[in-house]
Structures are given as structure tokens and as C-alpha cells.
Design a protein around this motif. Structure first.
Motif, PDB file in Angstrom:
ATOM      1  N   VAL A 142       8.358 110.689  73.859  1.00 25.38           N
ATOM      2  CA  VAL A 142       7.988 109.610  72.843  1.00 25.38           C
ATOM      3  C   VAL A 142       7.104 110.246  72.085  1.00 25.38           C
ATOM      4  O   VAL A 142       5.592 110.939  72.686  1.00 25.38           O
ATOM      5  CB  VAL A 142       7.551 108.363  73.842  1.00 25.38           C
ATOM      6  CG1 VAL A 142       6.909 107.330  73.143  1.00 25.38           C
ATOM      7  CG2 VAL A 142       8.638 107.491  74.970  1.00 25.38           C
ATOM      8  N   THR A 143       6.973 110.316  70.615  1.00 24.51           N
ATOM      9  CA  THR A 143       5.303 110.689  69.994  1.00 24.51           C
ATOM     10  C   THR A 143       4.863 108.800  68.951  1.00 24.51           C
ATOM     11  O   THR A 143       6.133 108.324  68.658  1.00 24.51           O
ATOM     12  CB  THR A 143       6.301 112.089  69.374  1.00 24.51           C
ATOM     13  OG1 THR A 143       7.687 110.821  68.315  1.00 24.51           O
ATOM     14  CG2 THR A 143       6.468 113.131  70.085  1.00 24.51           C
ATOM     15  N   ASP A 144       3.766 109.471  69.042  1.00 20.90           N
ATOM     16  CA  ASP A 144       3.178 108.790  67.580  1.00 20.90           C
ATOM     17  C   ASP A 144       3.158 109.034  66.799  1.00 20.90           C
ATOM     18  O   ASP A 144       3.788 109.788  65.925  1.00 20.90           O
ATOM     19  CB  ASP A 144       2.534 107.649  68.401  1.00 20.90           C
ATOM     20  CG  ASP A 144       0.756 109.275  68.447  1.00 20.90           C
ATOM     21  OD1 ASP A 144       0.671 109.991  68.005  1.00 20.90           O
ATOM     22  OD2 ASP A 144      -0.418 108.940  69.567  1.00 20.90           O
ATOM     23  N   SER A 146       0.324 110.843  65.052  1.00 22.26           N
ATOM     24  CA  SER A 146       0.258 111.658  65.122  1.00 22.26           C
ATOM     25  C   SER A 146       0.969 113.099  65.101  1.00 22.26           C
ATOM     26  O   SER A 146       0.095 114.421  65.168  1.00 22.26           O
ATOM     27  CB  SER A 146      -1.342 111.985  66.571  1.00 22.26           C
ATOM     28  OG  SER A 146      -0.757 111.686  67.252  1.00 22.26           O
ATOM     29  N   GLY A 147       2.103 112.677  66.068  1.00 22.70           N
ATOM     30  CA  GLY A 147       3.022 113.358  65.874  1.00 22.70           C
ATOM     31  C   GLY A 147       2.751 113.847  68.177  1.00 22.70           C
ATOM     32  O   GLY A 147       3.329 114.254  68.753  1.00 22.70           O
ATOM     33  N   GLU A 148       1.512 113.405  68.635  1.00 26.95           N
ATOM     34  CA  GLU A 148       1.983 113.293  69.502  1.00 26.95           C
ATOM     35  C   GLU A 148       2.362 112.690  70.733  1.00 26.95           C
ATOM     36  O   GLU A 148       2.681 111.342  70.443  1.00 26.95           O
ATOM     37  CB  GLU A 148      -0.283 112.716  70.116  1.00 26.95           C
ATOM     38  CG  GLU A 148      -1.319 114.125  69.294  1.00 26.95           C
ATOM     39  CD  GLU A 148      -0.814 115.742  69.707  1.00 26.95           C
ATOM     40  OE1 GLU A 148      -1.289 115.747  71.137  1.00 26.95           O
ATOM     41  OE2 GLU A 148      -0.947 116.370  69.362  1.00 26.95           O
ATOM     42  N   SER A 149       2.518 113.068  72.126  1.00 32.01           N
ATOM     43  CA  SER A 149       3.062 112.158  73.074  1.00 32.01           C
ATOM     44  C   SER A 149       1.598 111.646  73.832  1.00 32.01           C
ATOM     45  O   SER A 149       1.281 111.777  75.144  1.00 32.01           O
ATOM     46  CB  SER A 149       3.722 113.285  73.716  1.00 32.01           C
ATOM     47  OG  SER A 149       4.514 114.081  73.455  1.00 32.01           O
ATOM     48  N   PRO A 150       1.735 109.762  73.453  1.00 31.20           N
ATOM     49  CA  PRO A 150       1.060 109.569  74.341  1.00 31.20           C
ATOM     50  C   PRO A 150       1.786 108.707  75.599  1.00 31.20           C
ATOM     51  O   PRO A 150       0.825 108.440  76.510  1.00 31.20           O
ATOM     52  CB  PRO A 150       0.452 107.913  73.793  1.00 31.20           C
ATOM     53  CG  PRO A 150       1.712 108.041  72.377  1.00 31.20           C
ATOM     54  CD  PRO A 150       2.455 109.109  72.255  1.00 31.20           C
TER      55      PRO A 150
END
Length: 165
Positions: A142-144, A146-150
């Protein structure tokens, strides 16, 4: 790998013949009929396949928490939907699929809209066809924006015969 067809994969096959711009809209509507809550939440099917499936969710008021990010429950729904539908693309129509376990770790605040991609291995797909009942841990990223995975999550899906012996 040659995939065995079931009712869900036949729906995806028909939609794949549509112009690219219409596919996501049509798949989202058709799959939303199978699970009405998906439409309520506003999930959108981006990529649908036997080994990989991606679902997105726009960060809009309906799904926000008190700090204007995507609500924790909506993030979990996103991961559950991607994993469940990729399993659904493969489990034979003679079997019932059930979510056995959902573990979600919330790592950081999300930024903007989100997407979840669930991936099956060829061995998991083979097992769904060959084993009368079983389960599999489905990888979901799961990414947001920003490309990060919260979040980090693990979804365990089981399959059993529809008719009990």
C-alpha cells in the motif's frame, strides 16, 4: 502460465477488450455489484490480473480521518480489497473464499490518495486450483502519493468447497 477461468476472471476478460480509458470505470462498476460496499467507499480498480491487482482510493472527505488523511479503516479496506480480488480471480467457482486474518501495522501518516497492489505467486495460484481447501498469505503493498508505504499488512485468505460433504 495458463490460467483457469472463473466467473470473476471472465468479467475481467470482457472488460479487457474495451478501450483502455473505459476499462477501469467498467471493472469498478462490475466488481462493485459483487461487493456493493466498494462503491460506497469509492475504490477504483486500476489493474486487474491473475497474479497482480491494483486498487486505488482518492483522499476525499468521505474517507478522511480527523487530520484530513485517508482513515485507517479505509486503508485496511484498500488492502483487503486488492488481496481479496486477486484471490477471487483465481479461486475456482466451486470454492468459497474467506478472509481468515488481517494484520495491519500503521507506520506513518499517509499523504494524499492511495493505492494497494496485491501479488500472488504461481505456486499460490496452483494451490488454489489443486487443493480442496487451504489458505495463503497474500503480499499487499500500500502506497500513498509520496510513493511511501504508510502501512504494512498481511492478509490471509482461505478457500473451502462451497458445498460441505
Amino acid at each position: 502460465m495458463e490460467y483457469k477461468k472463473n466467473s470473476m476472471s471472465r468479467i475481467a476478460d470482457k472488460a479487457s477488450r474495451l478501450p483502455e480509458g473505459l476499462r477501469s470505470f467498467v471493472l469498478t462498476r462490475l466488481f462493485g455489484r459483487l461487493v456493493p460496499f466498494l462503491g460506497t467507499a469509492g475504490l477504483c480498480f486500476v489493474e486487474v490480473g491473475h497474479e497482480r491487482l491494483t486498487v486505488s482510493l482518492q483522499n476525499r472527505r468521505k474517507v478522511q480521518n480527523h487530520i484530513k488523511g485517508v482513515h485507517a479503516a479505509a486503508m485496511a479496506l484498500l488492502a483487503e480489497t486488492a488481496s481479496g480480488f486477486v484471490v477471487g480471480m483465481n479461486v475456482p467457482d466451486s470454492k468459497l473464499m474467506l478472509l481468515k486474518s488481517m494484520h495491519v501495522d500503521y507506520l506513518k501518516r499517509s499523504q494524499g490518495s492511495m493505492k494497494a497492489t496485491a501479488i500472488l505467486t504461481p505456486d499460490q495460484i496452483r494451490r488454489m486450483h489443486e487443493e480442496e481447501k487451504g489458505d495463503a498469505a497474500i503480499e499487499v503493498v500500500v502506497t500513498d502519493e509520496s510513493g511511501e508505504s504508510p502501512i504494512r499488512c498481511e492478509m490471509i485468505w482461505a478457500w473451502v468447497p462451497k458445498k460441505r460433504a
